[in-house]
Scaffold this active site. Structure first.
Site, PDB file in Angstrom:
ATOM      1  CB  VAL A   1      -0.902   0.012   1.255  1.00  0.00           C
ATOM      2  CG1 VAL A   1      -1.802   1.243   1.263  1.00  0.00           C
ATOM      3  CG2 VAL A   1      -1.731  -1.268   1.318  1.00  0.00           C
ATOM      4  CB  CYS A   2       1.224   4.147  -2.257  1.00  0.00           C
ATOM      5  SG  CYS A   2       2.135   5.712  -2.285  1.00  0.00           S
ATOM      6  CB  SER A   3       3.570   4.957   3.044  1.00  0.00           C
ATOM      7  OG  SER A   3       4.635   5.482   2.280  1.00  0.00           O
TER       8      SER A   3
ATOM      9  CB  ALA B   1      -2.040   4.937   2.900  1.00  0.00           C
TER      10      ALA B   1
END
Lengths: 119, 134
Positions: free
Chosen positions: A77-79, A82
């Site tokens: 998940v792209c931090s 997110a």
């Protein structure tokens, strides 16, 4: 064949995320390899722990989660995406992890094909 | 680039360069599509990949400056695209027809672009290894 998957759409907006899941499921059953699923943009909502309020749809987050835990698929998940959407690292479903954009680049380099779902 | 993006791969640099093309085809309003796709391009450039960006259809509106429609910061990120030059991304293409139907020319855009016709575009796209677009 080795695939990487980019998911740009949330679980409720349209069918892109569901299609991505079924693509992964079918590819694995055919003996292909999924190097990584990278969740970007609104796609990070697939890693939200918020329960499905209606209960009449399949819970896509759980489907993804099983793909990660049962098949060992890397669910990244792209931090940054997110963080913009209020999804915190400590609240990801099992099987998901936070990752930087470098992992998207690596996914594109390593895979034979990077397949994009959603805009 | 966010700091953790670089830290995640500290010490790692790919030994191959693939051709990445990022296709931006949505207008700047309503979503973060443009700036988030821009970040994909910058990330690939930071890891020494051969990066192209293509602005297509409503995506060309991303590059029109002075979108003075109020204070909503979601709307005008045209200035952010200057980062492409800083990251050494020179292959910034714009679909000539998308410009023409909007009465725009390459000179109306906030960064230097290469305007290309659809035949040339098809040829450029066929040479890419990774295309991210909708």
């Amino acid at each position: 064949m080795k695939f990487s998957i980019l998911v740009n759409a949330g679980p409720l907006a349209h069918h892109a995320s569901s299609s991505a899941y079924h693509f992964c499921d079918a590819a694995l059953k055919k003996g292909h390899e999924i190097h990584r699923v990278f969740f970007y943009g609104d796609g990070v909502y697939n890693a939200s722990l918020l329960p499905d309020a209606t209960g009449d749809d399949r819970d896509l987050a759980s489907c993804w989660s099983h793909l990660g835990t049962d098949h060992g698929i890397d669910l990244a998940v792209c931090s940054t995406a997110a963080a913009r959407r209020g999804i915190a690292a400590g609240h990801l479903p099992a099987g998901f992890r936070m990752a930087g954009l470098g992992q998207f680049v690596e996914a594109g380099i390593v895979a034979d094909r990077l397949v994009v779902f959603g805009d | 680039m966010e700091r953790d993006d670089m830290e995640a791969f500290e010490g790692w640099m790919p030994d191959v360069a693939k051709r990445f093309m990022i296709v931006i085809r949505m207008a700047p309003r309503e979503t973060r599509h443009g700036p988030e796709y821009l970040e994909l391009a910058l990330a690939a450039a930071a890891f020494d990949q051969e990066v192209s960006v293509l602005f297509l259809d409503d995506g060309v509106d991303q590059l029109v400056g002075r979108q003075d429609s109020g204070t909503d910061s979601l709307e005008d990120h045209s200035s952010a695209y200057g980062a492409l030059e800083e990251y050494g991304v020179e292959n910034v293409f714009v679909d000539g027809e998308s410009l023409a139907v909007r009465g725009l020319g390459a000179g109306d855009l906030v960064i230097p672009v290469i305007a290309v016709g659809s035949d040339r575009l098809a040829e450029i796209m066929s040479r890419q290894d990774v295309i991210v677009g909708s």
